[in-house]
Motif scaffolding. Structure first.
Motif, PDB file in Angstrom:
ATOM      1  N   LEU A 272      30.449 -34.668  42.049  1.00  0.00           N
ATOM      2  CA  LEU A 272      30.145 -35.766  42.968  1.00  0.00           C
ATOM      3  C   LEU A 272      28.711 -35.717  43.486  1.00  0.00           C
ATOM      4  O   LEU A 272      28.231 -36.672  44.076  1.00  0.00           O
ATOM      5  N   PHE A 273      28.020 -34.602  43.225  1.00  0.00           N
ATOM      6  CA  PHE A 273      26.668 -34.417  43.737  1.00  0.00           C
ATOM      7  C   PHE A 273      25.767 -33.886  42.632  1.00  0.00           C
ATOM      8  O   PHE A 273      26.225 -33.241  41.680  1.00  0.00           O
ATOM      9  N   CYS A 274      24.483 -34.162  42.778  1.00  0.00           N
ATOM     10  CA  CYS A 274      23.481 -33.647  41.840  1.00  0.00           C
ATOM     11  C   CYS A 274      22.392 -32.976  42.656  1.00  0.00           C
ATOM     12  O   CYS A 274      21.930 -33.518  43.670  1.00  0.00           O
TER      13      CYS A 274
ATOM     14  N   LEU B 153      25.410 -30.409  37.205  1.00  0.00           N
ATOM     15  CA  LEU B 153      24.977 -30.302  38.597  1.00  0.00           C
ATOM     16  C   LEU B 153      23.510 -30.651  38.771  1.00  0.00           C
ATOM     17  O   LEU B 153      23.089 -31.027  39.874  1.00  0.00           O
ATOM     18  N   CYS B 154      22.726 -30.515  37.716  1.00  0.00           N
ATOM     19  CA  CYS B 154      21.286 -30.758  37.830  1.00  0.00           C
ATOM     20  C   CYS B 154      20.802 -31.835  36.861  1.00  0.00           C
ATOM     21  O   CYS B 154      19.594 -31.949  36.627  1.00  0.00           O
ATOM     22  N   ASN B 155      21.722 -32.620  36.332  1.00  0.00           N
ATOM     23  CA  ASN B 155      21.356 -33.663  35.378  1.00  0.00           C
ATOM     24  C   ASN B 155      21.232 -34.990  36.125  1.00  0.00           C
ATOM     25  O   ASN B 155      22.196 -35.770  36.232  1.00  0.00           O
TER      26      ASN B 155
ATOM     27  N   LEU C 212      25.896 -23.464  49.186  1.00  0.00           N
ATOM     28  CA  LEU C 212      26.613 -23.133  47.952  1.00  0.00           C
ATOM     29  C   LEU C 212      25.750 -23.452  46.731  1.00  0.00           C
ATOM     30  O   LEU C 212      25.700 -22.668  45.774  1.00  0.00           O
ATOM     31  N   PHE C 213      25.087 -24.599  46.743  1.00  0.00           N
ATOM     32  CA  PHE C 213      24.158 -24.913  45.665  1.00  0.00           C
ATOM     33  C   PHE C 213      23.029 -23.876  45.622  1.00  0.00           C
ATOM     34  O   PHE C 213      22.648 -23.399  44.555  1.00  0.00           O
TER      35      PHE C 213
ATOM     36  N   THR D  40      34.380 -28.935  43.873  1.00  0.00           N
ATOM     37  CA  THR D  40      33.658 -29.950  43.094  1.00  0.00           C
ATOM     38  C   THR D  40      32.356 -29.385  42.528  1.00  0.00           C
ATOM     39  O   THR D  40      31.940 -29.745  41.420  1.00  0.00           O
ATOM     40  N   ILE D  41      31.723 -28.454  43.265  1.00  0.00           N
ATOM     41  CA  ILE D  41      30.496 -27.832  42.754  1.00  0.00           C
ATOM     42  C   ILE D  41      30.808 -26.946  41.555  1.00  0.00           C
ATOM     43  O   ILE D  41      30.174 -27.044  40.488  1.00  0.00           O
ATOM     44  N   LEU D  42      31.805 -26.070  41.714  1.00  0.00           N
ATOM     45  CA  LEU D  42      32.118 -25.135  40.631  1.00  0.00           C
ATOM     46  C   LEU D  42      32.686 -25.853  39.416  1.00  0.00           C
ATOM     47  O   LEU D  42      32.417 -25.463  38.267  1.00  0.00           O
ATOM     48  N   HIS D  43      33.476 -26.906  39.642  1.00  0.00           N
ATOM     49  CA  HIS D  43      34.004 -27.667  38.514  1.00  0.00           C
ATOM     50  C   HIS D  43      32.865 -28.336  37.750  1.00  0.00           C
ATOM     51  O   HIS D  43      32.862 -28.375  36.514  1.00  0.00           O
TER      52      HIS D  43
END
Length: 916
Positions: free
Chosen positions: A699-701, A885-887, A812-813, A837-840
């Motif tokens: 959900l986040f980048c 996560l970084c795209n 966490l990021f 959601t971050i780890l997934h």
């Protein structure tokens, strides 16, 4: 002790002012210190020299007399005393002082020359030959100034009391009265009172008496004024003011008749408008001022009063600013007009314009303490902390007894991350005025010093002194302390009991409610609905003119106070940077009051930029409608500076919330909350007030930063595993701390590092440590404290432990970015699922737990494979960069697809409205 420190501070200010030739500051500082420490002869001398330089002869004489009384052998002091006597034309006293100086220093030629000059002057005076130099045209100049109501000019022309004959005394009194110098006007009236027959002077005296609550005396003066000239406008105004004290109906009739008889008199409209404003009949007051301006738009005072009305009662910052601009345009030398305009500019983040207003005031009158204070506040907001400190110190030097100046300097040092000095200045304010506000600021300084226990005492003292309307600040601050020190139930009790009151209780309640460890998602949402419903207006707009074409270029509006150097920028940047501007027209509505370099970067990413701090919620809604926004995106939620009131009005056909808050807004006027199935799993749709709009995880980048990586993992240096958490202590509770205590027992020799600002206070740290020691964890295994930036603390941690039921966020990021795996427990939607959601999104579901036992097992497994830990330390950043996560491009495309689908759904549901 604090008064001694204040004396030292003001002495240094006096010395600096003396070097700069700023006599007013020298005088204010020296007089304050000498009141505290009368034996300070060097300050007597400094003040005496400065007084001589500006011909403040009485002060000079007093200072040098004190010096010679203390040391009869000081020739220079006798000589300076003689100079003061010469300025006062007291020739015998001057001769006596000069002879004393001559006896002590016969070799000084200047003393000899001065003595000879004084002897000659005494001879001339005795012969009646003293030169007379009256101003040839003074009387005419004063009369002209009075006729033009140029009261400041009258004061300047008659500054020397010797130039005032009976007519001049009247003129000087009126000038002082009309310029608002009430204390001085009272003193000037005393010698006039017995015999005065001038109706305007008597009318002014009526007002002065009423302000002193001397009603009987005011009535007698009014009778005298009416006998002198009952038809005089000033007398009739005084009559209305007198009636306003006890018979408002009669007063109103007087004012209304004045408006009918004297519509062209500016002071009449000002008085009548002021009467209505004071009675809180705001519409009538506004009408009076506007009618006066229709008759004569040149009336600067009417523009000023209208602006004050709009600002104070309507809170219409934008129009008030325009009114003050009109006032200043017509009278650029009026410091009140400039001051209010500067304050308005400052409130809108227009710091350059605000600076010019306050600098103009200081050009006109260098010793205006309020202008120095306001200029200091401008520099503080612009992070020009050295300049801010200098200005605020000048303000204090001019008004040492003004506790507010010391508090402003304290607040500035809190802002400038100098809490130790902030505390000292707040203590100085406390020495002058022990009130609720002072204790509250002192408490805030202690919070920033990580002295939480002391801060709590100050907030409680602030509450004990506060009137009901002043309690919100200390109550909210106290609740904040409770929530961060394992007392969240007490915090919620305070905030919930004051929900219906102004002052920010509801927003702090919502914030704190998220962290309550014992409520389920339905209870949290119920709390949100209960708090939000009374605060926000219903939707104002139902129809939209936006063309119902699903395939056209859509207008997307982003609303945020965080287009600046803020943690949110790492998540906003990838979205704005990768938008397809051929298919989407991007608008940013920025509530950044004080833009910075990151703000300029964001400006370059959008098609249209709106600087919105000066706009009311209603005005911003109208701007959004005028721009034709199709989809309006909230990036703040209930965080500071949000615009949820604007969203509540429903200015755009489609509205959604994402990112800045991580939880529901509680507003049904916002159509969607952006979610993924980790953030809001199936069956939990009743956790939010909006409709969920699901996108593929994540959900986040994250944009990433330039933090350096440690050369090796901490385990390799220490020989034991260190678990850690960098989250704020509001997220720590009996559930997660209890689980971590079990983890430490399962992993022998391991350590737990809690690194966050609150734990820099040793007393608070021990409060948390006691939780663990009571459960059998030795104190030496607990590493509590605070270091910044976060990567410094991360260099000593092997595995991050996520909190629950409210997960951590940005940290966490950052942890993954620094090569640290973290363990998370899927808990209460939505912020209890942030870690998942971050780890997934990273593809590391093996670090996600669904039960406390799984959480322990994952953490224990990670700690048991120290080789893998070392590998992760060196590779996790690259793994993260290669993940979704970084795209940024893929992430933005996903959101753009969601926007198009939202708009298509809107068009289908509202097709019958067409483009009306």
């Amino acid at each position: 002790m604090i008064r001694e420190w204040m004396c030292g501070f003001l002495t240094s200010q006096a010395e600096q002012a003396f070097k700069e030739g700023d006599y007013t500051r020298v005088r204010a500082c020296c007089q304050w210190v000498l009141h505290e420490q009368p034996e300070q002869l060097q300050l007597q001398a400094m003040l005496g020299e400065a007084a001589l330089a500006v011909r403040d002869s009485f002060t000079a004489r007093s200072c040098w007399q004190a010096c010679v009384d203390a040391n009869q052998q000081d020739a220079q002091a006798w000589f300076n005393l003689a100079k003061a006597q010469i300025q006062l034309a007291d020739w015998p006293a001057a001769e006596q002082a000069l002879r004393q100086a001559q006896a002590l220093a016969p070799q000084v030629a200047e003393i000899q020359q001065s003595l000879a000059a004084v002897e000659r002057m005494q001879t001339a005076v005795a012969a009646g030959a003293e030169a007379q130099t009256p101003a040839q045209n003074l009387t005419q100049a004063v009369n002209d100034a009075v006729a033009n109501k140029a009261w400041q000019q009258v004061r300047e022309l008659l500054a020397n009391p010797r130039d005032r004959d009976a007519q001049g005394q009247r003129a000087y009194f009126l000038a002082t009265f009309y310029l608002g110098l009430r204390d001085e006007a009272q003193q000037l009236w005393l010698p006039l009172a017995a015999q005065e027959r001038d109706p305007e002077c008597l009318a002014a005296a009526v007002v002065l008496s009423l302000e002193e609550q001397q009603l009987n005396h005011a009535e007698r003066l009014l009778q005298r004024a009416q006998q002198a000239d009952a038809s005089h406008v000033a007398v009739r105004l005084a009559e209305a003011v007198w009636y306003a004290q006890h018979d408002t109906e009669r007063a109103e009739k007087c004012y209304q008749q004045l408006l009918l008889d004297c519509p062209q008199e500016p002071e009449v409209a000002l008085a009548v408008g002021g009467f209505y404003a004071q009675a809180e009949r705001l519409a009538e007051a506004e009408q009076v001022f506007r009618q006066a301006l229709q008759r004569d738009p040149r009336q600067a005072a009417a523009w000023y009063n209208l602006g004050t009305l709009l600002l104070t009662y309507r809170h219409d910052l934008a129009e008030a600013t325009q009114c003050f601009e009109q006032a200043v345009e017509r009278d650029i030398s009026n410091t009140d007009y400039l001051n209010n305009l500067g304050v308005c500019y400052r409130s809108q983040g227009l710091l350059d314009k605000a600076e010019q207003c306050f600098l103009r005031i200081l050009q006109l009158k260098q010793d205006t303490a309020s202008a120095w204070r306001n200029l200091g506040l401008v520099y503080g907001l612009a992070t020009r902390h050295v300049d801010a400190e200098g200005c605020l110190q000048r303000a204090i030097a001019l008004q040492p007894e003004h506790a507010g100046g010391w508090l402003e300097l304290a607040s500035q040092h809190i802002q400038a991350s100098a809490p130790a000095l902030a505390k000292r200045y707040a203590e100085a304010a406390l020495a002058l005025e022990a009130n609720s506000y002072t204790y509250n600021v002192l408490g805030l300084a202690c919070v920033h010093l990580d002295q939480c226990e002391e801060a709590e005492r100050h907030f409680n003292q602030a509450l004990s002194l506060a009137e009901a309307e002043q309690q919100s600040g200390p109550l909210i601050n106290l609740a904040g302390l409770y929530s961060s020190t394992l007392r969240i139930e007490q915090a919620l009790e305070i905030l919930e009991s004051h929900l219906g009151e102004p002052g920010g209780f509801y927003s702090n309640y919502l914030f704190t409610l998220n962290y309550s460890p014992d409520l389920d998602h339905r209870q949290v949402l119920a709390g949100y609905r209960r708090a939000v419903e009374p605060v926000y207006p219903p939707a104002r707009y139902q129809a939209y003119a936006n063309p119902r074409s699903p395939s056209r270029r859509l207008k997307i509006g982003y609303v945020s106070p965080d287009f600046r150097r803020h943690a949110c920028r790492y998540f906003i940047d990838p979205l704005l940077r990768h938008h397809d501007h051929q298919r989407f027209e991007i608008y940013a509505y920025s509530d950044v009051r004080f833009p910075d370099d990151i703000t300029e970067v964001f400006k370059g990413m959008v098609d249209h930029w709106c600087h919105a701090p000066g706009l009311s919620h209603e005005q911003l809604a109208e701007r959004i409608r005028a721009d034709g926004i199709d989809i309006l995106v909230d990036l703040a939620g209930h965080t500071a500076g949000n615009r949820l009131h604007t969203f509540a009005l429903k200015p755009a056909p489609v509205q959604l919330s994402w990112m800045g808050y991580g939880y529901t807004t509680g507003l049904t006027q916002i159509d969607y909350l952006m979610c993924d199935r980790q953030f809001l799993p199936e069956g939990y749709e009743d956790a939010i007030a909006e409709q969920p709009w699901f996108v593929d995880s994540p959900l986040f980048c994250y944009q990433g930063n330039d933090w350096p990586l440690a050369e090796q993992s901490p385990f390799k240096r220490n020989g034991y595993v260190t678990f850690g958490c960098l989250s704020r202590t509001i997220r720590l509770n009996k559930h997660d701390l209890g689980l971590w205590a079990k983890l430490l027992q399962r992993v022998p020799e391991s350590r737990l590092a809690l690194n966050t600002k609150t734990l820099a206070d040793p007393e608070v740290a021990e409060r948390f440590a006691a939780f663990f020691t009571e459960r059998g964890v030795a104190r030496e295994r607990l590493l509590f404290g605070y270091s910044s930036p976060a990567y410094v603390a991360m260099q000593d941690i092997d595995i991050i432990l996520d909190c629950f039921p409210h997960n951590s966020g940005t940290t966490l990021f950052e942890s993954l970015w620094q090569g640290l795996p973290f363990v998370t427990l899927r808990h209460r939607p939505t912020m209890g699922r942030m870690g998942a959601t971050i780890l997934h999104g990273l593809g590391r579901d093996e670090w996600i737990a669904d039960t406390p036992e799984e959480y322990l097992a994952i953490a224990e497994r990670l700690a048991g494979d120290t080789t893998a830990l070392g590998d992760l330390h060196g590779s996790l950043r690259q793994e993260m960069q290669a993940s979704l996560l970084c795209n940024g491009a893929a992430f933005t495309a996903k959101f753009e697809s969601a926007y198009q689908q939202m708009w298509q759904r809107f068009c289908e549901v509202n097709a019958e409205e067409g483009s009306a």
